[in-house]
Design a protein around this motif. Structure first.
Motif, PDB file in Angstrom:
ATOM      1  N   ILE A 172      66.053  29.556 -42.031  1.00  0.00           N
ATOM      2  CA  ILE A 172      66.933  30.544 -41.389  1.00  0.00           C
ATOM      3  C   ILE A 172      68.299  30.544 -42.063  1.00  0.00           C
ATOM      4  CG2 ILE A 172      68.198  31.054 -39.257  1.00  0.00           C
ATOM      5  CD1 ILE A 172      65.707  30.124 -37.719  1.00  0.00           C
ATOM      6  N   ARG A 173      68.843  29.364 -42.337  1.00  0.00           N
ATOM      7  CA  ARG A 173      70.158  29.298 -42.985  1.00  0.00           C
ATOM      8  C   ARG A 173      70.115  29.881 -44.388  1.00  0.00           C
ATOM      9  NH1 ARG A 173      70.387  24.235 -40.180  1.00  0.00           N
ATOM     10  NH2 ARG A 173      69.596  23.089 -42.001  1.00  0.00           N
ATOM     11  N   LYS A 174      68.965  29.732 -45.066  1.00  0.00           N
ATOM     12  CA  LYS A 174      68.856  30.259 -46.424  1.00  0.00           C
ATOM     13  C   LYS A 174      68.663  31.766 -46.466  1.00  0.00           C
ATOM     14  CE  LYS A 174      66.826  26.194 -48.738  1.00  0.00           C
ATOM     15  NZ  LYS A 174      65.630  25.709 -49.461  1.00  0.00           N
ATOM     16  N   HIS A 175      67.809  32.284 -45.607  1.00  0.00           N
ATOM     17  CA  HIS A 175      67.331  33.663 -45.765  1.00  0.00           C
ATOM     18  C   HIS A 175      67.791  34.633 -44.683  1.00  0.00           C
ATOM     19  CE1 HIS A 175      64.681  32.090 -48.883  1.00  0.00           C
ATOM     20  NE2 HIS A 175      64.227  31.182 -48.035  1.00  0.00           N
ATOM     21  N   ALA A 176      68.378  34.138 -43.581  1.00  0.00           N
ATOM     22  CA  ALA A 176      68.772  35.048 -42.497  1.00  0.00           C
ATOM     23  C   ALA A 176      70.161  34.708 -41.981  1.00  0.00           C
ATOM     24  CB  ALA A 176      67.743  34.999 -41.364  1.00  0.00           C
ATOM     25  N   PRO A 177      71.174  34.797 -42.817  1.00  0.00           N
ATOM     26  CA  PRO A 177      72.532  34.485 -42.351  1.00  0.00           C
ATOM     27  C   PRO A 177      72.995  35.496 -41.296  1.00  0.00           C
ATOM     28  CG  PRO A 177      72.585  35.461 -44.541  1.00  0.00           C
ATOM     29  CD  PRO A 177      71.150  35.190 -44.245  1.00  0.00           C
ATOM     30  N   GLY A 178      73.725  34.980 -40.314  1.00  0.00           N
ATOM     31  CA  GLY A 178      74.249  35.847 -39.268  1.00  0.00           C
ATOM     32  C   GLY A 178      73.281  36.142 -38.151  1.00  0.00           C
ATOM     33  N   CYS A 179      72.084  35.608 -38.178  1.00  0.00           N
ATOM     34  CA  CYS A 179      71.110  35.884 -37.118  1.00  0.00           C
ATOM     35  C   CYS A 179      71.304  34.894 -35.976  1.00  0.00           C
ATOM     36  CB  CYS A 179      69.691  35.797 -37.666  1.00  0.00           C
ATOM     37  SG  CYS A 179      69.159  34.105 -38.033  1.00  0.00           S
ATOM     38  N   SER A 180      70.531  35.057 -34.934  1.00  0.00           N
ATOM     39  CA  SER A 180      70.477  34.091 -33.840  1.00  0.00           C
ATOM     40  C   SER A 180      69.060  33.537 -33.771  1.00  0.00           C
ATOM     41  CB  SER A 180      70.853  34.741 -32.513  1.00  0.00           C
ATOM     42  OG  SER A 180      69.970  35.811 -32.197  1.00  0.00           O
ATOM     43  N   ALA A 181      68.920  32.307 -33.268  1.00  0.00           N
ATOM     44  CA  ALA A 181      67.619  31.640 -33.261  1.00  0.00           C
ATOM     45  C   ALA A 181      67.401  30.952 -31.934  1.00  0.00           C
ATOM     46  CB  ALA A 181      67.522  30.631 -34.407  1.00  0.00           C
ATOM     47  N   THR A 182      66.124  30.784 -31.604  1.00  0.00           N
ATOM     48  CA  THR A 182      65.727  30.081 -30.384  1.00  0.00           C
ATOM     49  C   THR A 182      64.664  29.051 -30.744  1.00  0.00           C
ATOM     50  OG1 THR A 182      66.132  32.040 -29.025  1.00  0.00           O
ATOM     51  CG2 THR A 182      64.756  30.302 -28.078  1.00  0.00           C
ATOM     52  N   VAL A 183      64.911  27.809 -30.336  1.00  0.00           N
ATOM     53  CA  VAL A 183      63.961  26.717 -30.543  1.00  0.00           C
ATOM     54  C   VAL A 183      63.334  26.379 -29.204  1.00  0.00           C
ATOM     55  CG1 VAL A 183      63.643  24.338 -31.312  1.00  0.00           C
ATOM     56  CG2 VAL A 183      65.299  25.825 -32.477  1.00  0.00           C
ATOM     57  N   SER A 184      62.009  26.413 -29.159  1.00  0.00           N
ATOM     58  CA  SER A 184      61.289  26.171 -27.909  1.00  0.00           C
ATOM     59  C   SER A 184      60.340  25.002 -28.077  1.00  0.00           C
ATOM     60  CB  SER A 184      60.509  27.432 -27.489  1.00  0.00           C
ATOM     61  OG  SER A 184      59.677  27.173 -26.377  1.00  0.00           O
ATOM     62  N   LEU A 185      60.425  24.040 -27.162  1.00  0.00           N
ATOM     63  CA  LEU A 185      59.517  22.893 -27.128  1.00  0.00           C
ATOM     64  C   LEU A 185      58.849  22.873 -25.756  1.00  0.00           C
ATOM     65  CD1 LEU A 185      61.836  20.130 -28.648  1.00  0.00           C
ATOM     66  CD2 LEU A 185      60.229  21.596 -29.856  1.00  0.00           C
ATOM     67  N   ARG A 186      57.525  22.994 -25.726  1.00  0.00           N
ATOM     68  CA  ARG A 186      56.804  22.988 -24.441  1.00  0.00           C
ATOM     69  C   ARG A 186      55.809  21.843 -24.443  1.00  0.00           C
ATOM     70  NH1 ARG A 186      52.288  25.041 -21.748  1.00  0.00           N
ATOM     71  NH2 ARG A 186      51.352  25.795 -23.700  1.00  0.00           N
ATOM     72  N   TYR A 187      56.113  20.816 -23.614  1.00  0.00           N
ATOM     73  CA  TYR A 187      55.219  19.674 -23.487  1.00  0.00           C
ATOM     74  C   TYR A 187      54.175  19.960 -22.409  1.00  0.00           C
ATOM     75  CZ  TYR A 187      58.907  17.154 -25.985  1.00  0.00           C
ATOM     76  OH  TYR A 187      59.835  16.750 -26.913  1.00  0.00           O
ATOM     77  N   HIS A 188      52.938  19.528 -22.663  1.00  0.00           N
ATOM     78  CA  HIS A 188      51.869  19.661 -21.671  1.00  0.00           C
ATOM     79  C   HIS A 188      50.882  18.536 -21.894  1.00  0.00           C
ATOM     80  CE1 HIS A 188      49.514  21.520 -24.945  1.00  0.00           C
ATOM     81  NE2 HIS A 188      50.623  22.185 -25.226  1.00  0.00           N
ATOM     82  N   PRO A 189      49.954  18.318 -20.970  1.00  0.00           N
ATOM     83  CA  PRO A 189      49.043  17.158 -21.111  1.00  0.00           C
ATOM     84  C   PRO A 189      48.246  17.161 -22.403  1.00  0.00           C
ATOM     85  CG  PRO A 189      48.937  18.037 -18.890  1.00  0.00           C
ATOM     86  CD  PRO A 189      49.778  18.988 -19.671  1.00  0.00           C
ATOM     87  N   GLU A 190      47.956  18.328 -22.972  1.00  0.00           N
ATOM     88  CA  GLU A 190      47.165  18.386 -24.201  1.00  0.00           C
ATOM     89  C   GLU A 190      48.002  18.193 -25.456  1.00  0.00           C
ATOM     90  OE1 GLU A 190      46.950  20.685 -21.802  1.00  0.00           O
ATOM     91  OE2 GLU A 190      45.071  19.942 -20.930  1.00  0.00           O
ATOM     92  N   GLY A 191      49.328  18.241 -25.357  1.00  0.00           N
ATOM     93  CA  GLY A 191      50.142  18.074 -26.553  1.00  0.00           C
ATOM     94  C   GLY A 191      51.485  18.758 -26.449  1.00  0.00           C
TER      95      GLY A 191
END
Length: 403
Positions: free
Chosen positions: A315-334
């Motif tokens: 993202i820093r290399k190819h999409a300057p000025g954008c916004s980003a969302t990081v999502s982590l979803r834990y569940h029993p399978e992984g």
């Protein structure tokens, strides 16, 4: 040699069986109209009834092949006896055809090739050929047509059955060879992975361990606080590298042990650091974490960390000025990881975008698949890009279990 039997025809076979029975029934009815009626005590329709019964028996051939063959032999014997000793009883005195067996005989014999063993089939076909050709009284209007109605269909059916079995055998051999080749390739890959794991364990781990020990000793003996701080940083990063290397060696060895979940893996804090770093350089980045963070093992946690790290780097290399969302979803399978960014608001820096090997995503995919996960990367509707991975809760590695 015995052919495979089916209790009843398949649904797709019923159409042509019924069609064949109806076609020969119509043929026999037409021959009846074109010939003289029988004159014996069985009535004028004796020949027609006998032929129609033999035609209808075709529908029972798959279930009762021996019974249908016996009915065909009995009908042929009755027709021969009527012709020799009581003309007009079961067959007309002057027949319209040169057939001396039921008209359905060629079809039944051709189908018996798949229903009976070879020896029994040849006995039945030979006996019917004997009745049809009448070798004790050969004539041009019985012998050739008797062979055409008995021996020829059996020979043709045996040829096509042998051809089908040969093609099936060749196909099985080709599939077996392909499976063996695939197995050999997997064995070679497994051997190479074990060799690499041994080299990494024997060489790289040894050097890293020495580096960590030297850094620890330097931090203890040096009177300079800055040197102590730098030595502690080196020791800490070296210890982390040893942990990751140990897990990677375990995955490469493809051991049978099970890596149990370890409470409080270091992933969430590290991902938060990555998000903070991304925000510090001007990329508005949000982090969303759901579920129990203790449900995944350290190996899986570090793999997810690498996914987020590579995604934010791109993202820093190819999409300057954008916004980003990081999502982590834990569940029993992984653990499900997703990094989504919007479209860039300004052109990327050419020097920065051109840096790197260009194999980051492919290497990331291999890393995710190595621990048993699935990886996806591609544009999203409305502009932007998404990188995601679905990871298992743990990886069955000997090294992880030993820890």
């Amino acid at each position: 040699m015995t052919s495979t039997r089916r209790s009843w025809p398949r649904s797709t076979d019923w159409l042509w069986l019924v069609g064949a029975a109806l076609a020969f029934g119509c043929l026999d009815f037409g021959l009846f109209l074109a010939s003289e009626p029988t004159t014996g005590f069985l009535g004028p329709y004796a020949t027609l009834v006998l032929e129609l019964v033999c035609d209808a028996s075709l529908l029972l051939l798959a279930r009762f092949p021996n019974g249908v063959a016996g009915l065909l032999i009995a009908a042929s014997l009755a027709m021969l006896a009527s012709d020799l000793f009581s003309p007009g009883l079961l067959v007309p005195t002057h027949q319209p055809t040169l057939m001396t067996v039921p008209t359905i005989t060629p079809i039944v014999l051709a189908q018996l090739v798949r229903q009976l063993d070879r020896r029994r089939l040849l006995w039945i076909a030979g006996f019917l050929a004997l009745l049809a050709t009448r070798p004790w009284n050969p004539a041009w209007n019985t012998t050739p047509f008797g062979l055409l109605s008995t021996a020829l269909p059996v020979a043709v059916a045996l040829y096509f059955e042998a051809r089908r079995q040969l093609l099936s055998s060749l196909r099985d051999r080709a599939e077996r060879a392909e499976r063996e080749q695939h197995l050999l390739a997997e064995q070679a890959l497994a051997a190479e992975r074990r060799r690499l794991a041994s080299e990494m364990h024997d060489v790289v781990t040894h050097r890293l361990s020495l580096m960590v020990l030297h850094a620890g000793a330097l931090g203890v003996t040096s009177p300079d606080p800055s040197v102590k701080s730098a030595a502690e940083d080196i020791r800490r990063e070296g210890a982390h590298a040893l942990d990751e290397l140990r897990d990677l060696v375990g995955v490469l060895r493809n051991g049978t042990g099970i890596e149990p979940p370890v409470p409080n893996p270091p992933l969430p804090g590290e991902v938060a650091d990555l998000v903070a770093e991304s925000a510090a350089v001007g990329i508005a980045t949000e982090l969303a974490v759901t579920g129990d963070r203790t449900s995944v093992s350290p190996t899986v946690a570090r793999t997810a960390y690498r996914v987020v790290q590579e995604a934010l780097t791109n993202i820093r290399k190819h999409a300057p000025g954008c916004s980003a969302t990081v999502s982590l979803r834990y569940h029993p399978e992984g653990l499900d990881v997703a990094v989504v960014n919007t479209s860039a608001t300004r052109p990327p820096d050419a020097a920065l975008a051109g840096s790197g090997s260009g194999a980051g995503l492919s290497g990331l995919r291999q890393r995710v698949e190595l621990v048993g996960g699935t990886f996806e990367a591609g544009p999203v509707p409305g502009g932007g890009f998404k990188i995601g991975a679905i990871l298992p809760a743990y990886v069955p590695t000997t090294e992880g279990a030993a820890r």
